[in-house]
Motif scaffolding. Sequence first.
Motif, short mmCIF file in Angstrom:
data_model
loop_
_atom_site.label_atom_id
_atom_site.label_comp_id
_atom_site.label_asym_id
_atom_site.label_seq_id
_atom_site.Cartn_x
_atom_site.Cartn_y
_atom_site.Cartn_z
N TYR A 30 -11.51 -3.18 6.60
CA TYR A 30 -11.51 -1.89 5.90
C TYR A 30 -12.09 -0.86 6.87
O TYR A 30 -13.30 -0.74 7.02
CB TYR A 30 -12.36 -1.98 4.63
CG TYR A 30 -12.23 -0.83 3.65
CD1 TYR A 30 -11.58 -1.01 2.42
CD2 TYR A 30 -12.80 0.43 3.90
CE1 TYR A 30 -11.49 0.02 1.49
CE2 TYR A 30 -12.71 1.46 2.98
CZ TYR A 30 -12.05 1.25 1.78
OH TYR A 30 -11.97 2.27 0.86
N SER A 72 -0.49 3.23 6.10
CA SER A 72 0.42 2.94 4.99
C SER A 72 0.15 3.85 3.80
O SER A 72 1.08 4.32 3.13
CB SER A 72 0.30 1.48 4.58
OG SER A 72 0.80 0.63 5.59
N ALA A 130 -0.67 -7.60 1.21
CA ALA A 130 -2.10 -7.61 0.84
C ALA A 130 -2.35 -8.39 -0.45
O ALA A 130 -3.09 -7.95 -1.32
CB ALA A 130 -2.60 -6.17 0.70
N VAL A 170 -3.44 -0.38 7.27
CA VAL A 170 -3.59 0.02 5.86
C VAL A 170 -3.73 1.53 5.70
O VAL A 170 -2.98 2.14 4.92
CB VAL A 170 -4.77 -0.72 5.21
CG1 VAL A 170 -4.98 -0.22 3.77
CG2 VAL A 170 -4.53 -2.23 5.21
N PHE A 182 0.82 -1.22 0.00
CA PHE A 182 0.00 0.00 0.00
C PHE A 182 0.85 1.27 0.00
O PHE A 182 0.58 2.20 -0.76
CB PHE A 182 -0.93 0.01 1.22
CG PHE A 182 -2.13 -0.88 1.08
CD1 PHE A 182 -3.18 -0.54 0.24
CD2 PHE A 182 -2.21 -2.07 1.78
CE1 PHE A 182 -4.29 -1.36 0.11
CE2 PHE A 182 -3.32 -2.90 1.65
CZ PHE A 182 -4.36 -2.55 0.82
#
Length: 498
Positions: free
Chosen positions: A58, A471, A41, A468, A12
Motif C-alpha cells: 500500500y 489503476s 486483488a 494499484v 481497482f
Amino acid sequence: MKKSVSIIGSGFSSLAASCYLAKDGFDVTIFEKNSTIGGRARQLKKEGFTFDIGPTWYWMPDVFDRFFADFDTSPSDFYKLEKLNPAYSVYFGKEDYITIEDTLEKICIAFENEEPGSSIKLKKFIATAKSNYDIAIKDLVYNPGESPLELVTLKTATKLNQFFSNIKRDVRKSFKNKRLSQILEFPVLFLGAKPSNTPSFYSFMNYADFGIGTFHPKGGMYQVILAMEKLAKSLGVTIKTNASVEKILVHNGTASKILSNGKIFESDIILSGADYHHSETLLDEEYRQYSESYWEKKTFAPSSLLFYVGFDKKLINVNHHTLFFDVDFDVHAEAIYDNPKWPDEPLFYASFPSITDDNAAPTGKEAGIFLIPLAPGLEDTKELREHYFNIIIKRFERLTSQKVEKNIIFKESFCVNDFIKDYNSYKGNAYGMANTLLQTAFLRPKLKSKKVKNLFFTGQLTVPGPGVPPSLISGKLVAELINKQFSRKTTSLKASIL
C-alpha cells in the motif's frame, strides 16, 4: 432517461470507474467472471489464514485519499490504515540485511552506516524525487493520454532531460555501493521494467517509498476492494459475479451489447477493465485497434510465481515485507526482459502480514506470501513450481537462520497459467504493460476505442500504467472521458431542440 454502462471486470480500475460514473448519473452494471470481486486483488482464506492473492504493498496513500474524497468520504470510513515500521528489509547474505524504517531521517542513518557520506546524496536524490512526485502524481497522471501536449507544461519543461536518462544511470552515478543502489532501484520494479529502461523521471517512486512510506490496511489489501464495493453499491452500482463476458457486440460501428453466460445485455456504453488484449479479442477482428504483432512488440511487466504458505509457528529475522537480493539482480532481470526463461538463481520477495495483522493467521502461526518475478509466457508446470519453491525455501532458511520447511501446514501456488485462466491475462503477465519511455502517457493503449463508438478501456495496460494507485486513477480518467462525451451529446441535443 439514464445512460447505461456495462463494465467488464471488477478490479481497482473498474470499481473506481463504476463509482465515478454512478455519481455522474449513469446506470452502471459490473460483470465479473470470477465468484468474488477484486480482479487480481482477490483474497485466499484457508484453515484460519488470510492472504492477499494479488497486491500486498500500500503505497501513495494520497491517491487513495483523493479517490475517496471525490465521494465525500475517506479511507478511514472503511478501513484502518497503519504505517509500517520498518517498511521492509533487504537481505544480501546470511543474517546480512539493511532495514528501511519509516522516516527519511532513519533511512539516512541506515545509508550512512553502509556508506559514509551517502546520506547527503540520498537527501538530494529524494528532493528531486519529491519534485517529480509533485508534478507526476498531483498533475500529469490525471491526464487521459490523448495527446503529447499533456506532457508539455512549465513544470515538465524543467524535467525534460529526465525522460532521456534512466533510473539505473542516475542511481549508480551517485551511489557507488551496490547494495544501496539496488535498494534505490527496487521501487521502479512496480512500474514493470528494468531500472535501465525506466526514465529518470520515475524516481518519484523513490519518494513514495522513502518520503511517504509503506502502509498496511488492517485485514489486508482486500479491505480496499470491499470499501470500493460498498461505495459503489451505495451509489447504485449493480455487481454480477460468475458473469463471464464472451463477446462485445457492435452494431453500425457502435458497441451496444455484450454476451455474458450466453445471454445478451444491451447497454449504451461498454467499458472493459479486463486485460486490454483479451478485451479486444471479444470484438470481431475488424473492430480491434491493435494487432497481435503490436502486443508482441510491447514490453510487459513480469509475471510471478506466488506461494501462499501457512506456518505452524512464528518466524524470526523477517519483517512484514522482506526482499531477498542475495543473488545477482541484473542476471535475474535478463531472464525476465532480455532472454526470457526461468531464472537459475531467482531474487524473491516475501510478505508476512501476520507480523502486523492478527487477522492474517491463527494465534502462534504465520502467514507467508513468497513471490518470484518471471518473464510472462513461460512454461508453467507443477514440477517447475515445486522446484522453485524448494530453491527459495532453502535459501530463506539459510539467510534468516531458521528451519521452517517442516513447519509448513500447507502451501498454495499461483503462476502464469493461473493469471491466464483467472484474469485472461496476456501471456500471464501479473502487472500489465511496463512504463518505459515509449510506453508512457499518450504512447500507451488508448482509454477510448478509435474504431468503435461508445467502447472504452481502463486498467493496467492503458493510462497511466501498472500498480494499484494508477489503476484508481485510470478508472477516474475513463469515467471523465465518458461523462464528457455524453454530457456534450446531451448539451448538443438540447441546443438543437431549442
